[in-house]
Design an enzyme around this catalytic site. Sequence first.
Site, short mmCIF file in Angstrom:
data_model
loop_
_atom_site.label_atom_id
_atom_site.label_comp_id
_atom_site.label_asym_id
_atom_site.label_seq_id
_atom_site.Cartn_x
_atom_site.Cartn_y
_atom_site.Cartn_z
N CYS A 139 -14.02 1.71 0.42
CA CYS A 139 -13.26 0.88 -0.54
C CYS A 139 -14.17 0.05 -1.45
O CYS A 139 -13.77 -0.30 -2.58
CB CYS A 139 -12.27 -0.01 0.20
SG CYS A 139 -12.89 -0.71 1.73
N HIS A 264 -10.72 -6.56 -2.80
CA HIS A 264 -12.18 -6.71 -2.72
C HIS A 264 -12.72 -7.23 -4.06
O HIS A 264 -12.23 -6.86 -5.13
CB HIS A 264 -12.85 -5.36 -2.48
CG HIS A 264 -12.76 -4.86 -1.07
ND1 HIS A 264 -12.15 -5.56 -0.06
CD2 HIS A 264 -13.21 -3.70 -0.52
CE1 HIS A 264 -12.24 -4.85 1.07
NE2 HIS A 264 -12.86 -3.73 0.81
N1 LIG Z 1 -8.05 -0.75 4.92
C1 LIG Z 1 -8.81 -0.44 3.89
O1 LIG Z 1 -9.03 -1.25 2.97
C2 LIG Z 1 -9.43 0.94 3.81
C3 LIG Z 1 -10.06 1.31 2.64
C4 LIG Z 1 -10.69 2.57 2.56
C5 LIG Z 1 -10.62 3.41 3.65
N2 LIG Z 1 -9.98 3.02 4.78
C6 LIG Z 1 -9.95 3.96 5.91
O2 LIG Z 1 -8.60 4.47 5.99
C7 LIG Z 1 -8.30 4.74 7.38
C8 LIG Z 1 -7.01 3.98 7.75
O3 LIG Z 1 -7.28 2.59 7.63
P1 LIG Z 1 -6.15 1.47 7.84
O4 LIG Z 1 -6.76 0.26 7.25
O5 LIG Z 1 -4.83 1.92 7.36
O6 LIG Z 1 -6.13 1.35 9.43
P2 LIG Z 1 -4.94 0.84 10.39
O7 LIG Z 1 -4.12 -0.20 9.70
O8 LIG Z 1 -5.58 0.50 11.67
O9 LIG Z 1 -4.00 2.14 10.58
C9 LIG Z 1 -4.47 3.26 11.30
C10 LIG Z 1 -3.44 4.38 11.26
O10 LIG Z 1 -3.96 5.48 12.02
C11 LIG Z 1 -3.03 5.79 13.07
N3 LIG Z 1 -3.75 6.17 14.27
C12 LIG Z 1 -4.65 5.44 14.98
N4 LIG Z 1 -5.07 6.15 16.07
C13 LIG Z 1 -4.38 7.32 16.06
C14 LIG Z 1 -4.35 8.44 16.90
N5 LIG Z 1 -5.11 8.52 18.00
N6 LIG Z 1 -3.52 9.48 16.58
C15 LIG Z 1 -2.74 9.42 15.48
N7 LIG Z 1 -2.72 8.37 14.62
C16 LIG Z 1 -3.55 7.34 14.92
C17 LIG Z 1 -2.24 4.51 13.30
O11 LIG Z 1 -1.02 4.85 13.92
P3 LIG Z 1 -0.24 3.78 14.89
O12 LIG Z 1 0.41 2.80 13.95
O13 LIG Z 1 0.73 4.65 15.59
O14 LIG Z 1 -1.27 3.15 15.76
C18 LIG Z 1 -2.09 4.01 11.87
O15 LIG Z 1 -1.07 4.72 11.22
C19 LIG Z 1 -9.53 4.32 8.19
O16 LIG Z 1 -10.36 5.45 8.40
C20 LIG Z 1 -10.22 3.33 7.26
O17 LIG Z 1 -11.62 3.26 7.49
C21 LIG Z 1 -9.37 1.81 4.89
#
Ligand SMILES: NC(=O)c1ccc[n+]([C@@H]2O[C@H](COP(=O)([O-])OP(=O)(O)OC[C@H]3O[C@@H](n4cnc5c(N)ncnc54)[C@H](OP(=O)(O)O)[C@@H]3O)[C@@H](O)[C@H]2O)c1
Length: 358
Positions: A139, A264
């Site tokens: 990001c 950010h």
């Molecule tokens: N947040 C940011 O600003 C951002 C920016 C760029 C990239 N990213 C990347 O995008 C990805 C998602 O980030 P996020 O911020 O949305 O994280 P998050 O809020 O922690 O959400 C994670 C998601 O993945 C699912 N998940 C976790 N473990 C799982 C499993 N074993 N099997 C199936 N689904 C699973 C969760 O489902 P449940 O709800 O069922 O647990 C939830 O839907 C990450 O790789 C992160 O590094 C994030």
Amino acid sequence: MSPHRSAPAPALAVVGATGAVGTILLQILSQRADVWGDIRLIASSRSAGRVLAVRGEETEVLALTEDAFEGLGAGDVVLFLTPAEVSAHWAPVATARGAVVVDQSAAFREDPEVPLVVPEVNGHAVRSRPRGIVAGPDCVTAAMIAAVGALHAEYGLAELAVSSYQAASRSGRAGAEALRRQLTQVAGSPLGELPGDVRRAVGEDTGPFAAPLALNVVPWSGELRADGWSSHELAVRAETRRILGLDSLPVAVTCVQVPVVTGHSLTVRARFEREVAAAPAREVLEAAPGVVLVDDPAAGEFPTPADAAGTDPAWVGRLRSSLDDPRALEFFVCADNLRKGAALNAAQISELIAGEFA
Ligand SMILES: NC(=O)c1ccc[n+]([C@@H]2O[C@H](COP(=O)([O-])OP(=O)(O)OC[C@H]3O[C@@H](n4cnc5c(N)ncnc54)[C@H](OP(=O)(O)O)[C@@H]3O)[C@@H](O)[C@H]2O)c1
């Protein structure tokens, strides 16, 4: 079949639909031109059976199993908004069915057979995907790369130095919730005793952050790598080089967490091959796709994360010529880490792929 009959609209599967990025992606799918047929929502077994709204329709969340990909095939897109280890394991399961994977985690960003794409800068790269996977960047990279890329196209980038001021939601739902919890914990502390009281009020549980984030600034993000660099800092360096096709570009990055929920901010110092003045550089940025210039400090106009949150573009301000180097510029960028930093970029990539099969 009639040669004029158009192909059915591709299906889209969103894995990680319940997360911080997934929640924004569902909003974005309801706001953008609808190129999708069936949309299915997938998350962990913890979320199976939850009902979420997408395109105004109530849709039940499926648990991530082989069965969740049943019926998907060539021309369909599976979007992974999941932790890297989940993407690494399940993306090949989706590509084995012929679907194209768009992954927003760090799992494939360094794989030379997986293009790393920001559509405003290198959208053409989507078409060459030997593994059937396309990755979106970190990001912090995503926040600045449209502005830096536009200036590079005009002046030839020679060196980059970046400091990030990262929002808590970069660490997903857990990050945003930890900041909210900490703000509540410090809210009752007498102002005169802060910030000494912050550590006491927050205690040991700092959530995904290396120190209390409420009323604080934490110069750490990611995991420790050689010589004191963090994994996130090295990722921004490597991704910037990859997306711009500048394999040996000198890039220095310092990642800092600040107590902002979403949005950010970055300070950027960019040095170019050619001399650059602020006025023509402003024109370049004004014409750059995905960039909006807000730069009138005399009128108090500059971007802040509070303004950028909930919006699509990268907002640039505080553009100045270097005082010491006629080839360098200094500027400030804000972008919504959940939108351009993740969900919007992933949606844009997915639409490019859907367009190939239209
Ligand atoms: N947040 C940011 O600003 C951002 C920016 C760029 C990239 N990213 C990347 O995008 C990805 C998602 O980030 P996020 O911020 O949305 O994280 P998050 O809020 O922690 O959400 C994670 C998601 O993945 C699912 N998940 C976790 N473990 C799982 C499993 N074993 N099997 C199936 N689904 C699973 C969760 O489902 P449940 O709800 O069922 O647990 C939830 O839907 C990450 O790789 C992160 O590094 C994030």
